[in-house]
Motif scaffolding. Sequence first.
Motif, PDB file in Angstrom:
ATOM      1  N   TRP A 616       0.841  -1.200   0.000  1.00  0.00           N
ATOM      2  CA  TRP A 616       0.000   0.000   0.000  1.00  0.00           C
ATOM      3  C   TRP A 616       0.877   1.252   0.000  1.00  0.00           C
ATOM      4  O   TRP A 616       1.910   1.300   0.662  1.00  0.00           O
ATOM      5  N   THR A 618       1.338   5.697   0.267  1.00  0.00           N
ATOM      6  CA  THR A 618       1.089   6.681   1.330  1.00  0.00           C
ATOM      7  C   THR A 618      -0.361   7.129   1.378  1.00  0.00           C
ATOM      8  O   THR A 618      -0.873   7.456   2.456  1.00  0.00           O
ATOM      9  N   GLN A 621      -2.177   4.644   3.414  1.00  0.00           N
ATOM     10  CA  GLN A 621      -1.799   4.821   4.814  1.00  0.00           C
ATOM     11  C   GLN A 621      -2.547   6.003   5.433  1.00  0.00           C
ATOM     12  O   GLN A 621      -2.979   5.949   6.583  1.00  0.00           O
ATOM     13  N   GLU A 622      -2.719   7.037   4.644  1.00  0.00           N
ATOM     14  CA  GLU A 622      -3.467   8.215   5.106  1.00  0.00           C
ATOM     15  C   GLU A 622      -4.926   7.866   5.360  1.00  0.00           C
ATOM     16  O   GLU A 622      -5.516   8.288   6.371  1.00  0.00           O
ATOM     17  N   LEU A 624      -6.172   4.916   6.088  1.00  0.00           N
ATOM     18  CA  LEU A 624      -6.264   4.044   7.257  1.00  0.00           C
ATOM     19  C   LEU A 624      -6.082   4.835   8.554  1.00  0.00           C
ATOM     20  O   LEU A 624      -6.742   4.556   9.558  1.00  0.00           O
ATOM     21  N   GLU A 625      -5.208   5.819   8.530  1.00  0.00           N
ATOM     22  CA  GLU A 625      -5.003   6.652   9.705  1.00  0.00           C
ATOM     23  C   GLU A 625      -6.246   7.462  10.027  1.00  0.00           C
ATOM     24  O   GLU A 625      -6.655   7.588  11.194  1.00  0.00           O
TER      25      GLU A 625
END
Length: 631
Positions: A616, A618, A621-622, A624-625
């Motif tokens: 995955w 960035t 990742q953003e 999911l955060e």
Amino acid sequence: MYKFIDKIFNLKTDAIGLSIFRMFYSVILFCEITQLYQFRHIIYDKDPFIYTGEIDVAFLFYFWFVILAFLFLGLFTRFTTIVNYIFSVIIFSSALHFEYHVFYAYVGLNFLLLFLPVSRIFSLDSLLKKLKYTHIGKPFTIDKTVMEINYLVPVFVAIGLVYFDSIFHKFSSKMWMDGLGVWLPSSLPMIVWNDTSFLLNQEWVVKFLGYLVLVFETVFIFLFWFKKWRVPLLLVGLFFHFGILIAYPIPWFALTAIGVYLLLIPPVFWRTILNGIQSKKTRYTFYYDAECPLCNKVVVVIRHFDLFHTIQCRTVQGNYLDDAVLKSYNEEALLINIHGVTSSGKVYVGYWAYIQLLKSLMYTYPLGLLGSLPGISFLGKKVYHFIAGNRLTERCTVENCNLPVYQLPLDENQDLLLKGWNQLAITKLFWKIILVFFILAQGLMIWFSPSVQSILPYKNYLNQVVSIPYEHSKWFLVKYLGITHHPVFMFKDHFDGYNHIFKIEYTNGSNSGSVPILDKNGIPNKSYINGALWVNYTFRVNAPNLNIDNFEKGMVPYLRYFENSKKAKNFKYSFYVKEITPKEEWNPDFLKIQISKPWIRVGDCKLINEKVEFVWNTKMQEILENEKNER
């Protein structure tokens, strides 16, 4: 009230509607399990396409297909319905992550089929019964009437209780109470498989439909018992479920409900249609020996299958001389061998008399053509001569045809052991017990619905008491009777936090394209993601409040299935995300706005033998955060 209830359990009506329901329902159930069989590796394998588990369910499907064919034909119905029920419990309860509401309807209906007289007419069972008890001069007539309660119980269980339980969830939902229960699900791309924006953009229309659903589901269980309300309820119910069929990827759910609604159609409607399609002109006259037991049974078969009334069966004795083309025939020859005469006056004898019979029945015309082919006709004549046996040289009569004679079965009004204890009385008592049991069982589910729980005084104490039968019986009620909660399309359960949908592109050497899950608009693929697979992918894999571990684990079976269907390996998958915004607030062109949002690449995936590798970027990742922070 007592008189009304007594009338429901004593009124008898034509059985034709039950038989039509049996045939329609068996076809829909066949379609459902065909899809489960097609995607069995995704649904039932412990490790898809690698390890099936201790039991390979494929062989169960093979048997079930045969059982459903028997159910459609009405053959060995008692045994068939028992096996059908057992299979439904095993297969549906095993699809743990793919279950959806129609599975419970199937289990409940299959349980009721054990006791419903669905093969009274339009069935091979009724034919076998007529053949068994028909004797020369004593034709056996099937009772074509049933108690009306047989029509009403499946409607009560599969529709009435489902609706009634559902409203106790809907009344606690802002979305439904604001009239948006129809609008929002139809305005999210991953929920629909057709764009109905022309309707969704009419605020007053969709809100009217939303409130109509609430009213309809509330009153249905009380009104459908009354004859004058059945047709209006039928029309509204068909309207909604044909709408579901058009709008949402759950075709078998919609068609199953439509099949149950068929039971509300007055039987006289079906009888009128049947009478309307029957021919007013005889196409073929079949002559038989009135003194031949075997010939009389053949006539029973012909009349059973002569739906269009195109065949006239006449005895040779006293009738053949009325037919001009048979006057030159010897009566003994007519008695020994079967003869048939077409409306144009052409005579057919023996094997060819039966071939012409098949052609004249109209819907069996292809079988008649098949039997006329040279090779098949040669074998057919051999079989005919084998079956006819000595009859071709000596007439078959009561004296030399050793066909068994059976005592007529007990009438449903005849007492068995005690006075007043007959089949009819037992059936009435049984349905009363079933109705009370289902009411109490569904009542347990309703007790723990949000609407009831929110208004209960002394809730904790009462819940402690009610939870005892609820917790101890829930597993049985759900698994074996299909009695459960029905929170269909609730904002909190299904849409709140559902902010991302994914499409998947693949490359394999010089080949590339889309994995048939969601299309470029984010709408489910019609041939792949529908029914049980749509529910699994939409609400358990790519679910509200995205969980990356569940998403990766849930995607693997779909990707493996795709590779197996392509019969290739070494695919590289690219994942793209589209952000969506479910709202409990009407907006014009809401669906089109969601569709028009861009796809953003968020990662890649490869399947290498038994290993799976997700990478995955960035952006993912953003996402999911953000999901983590919102939770």
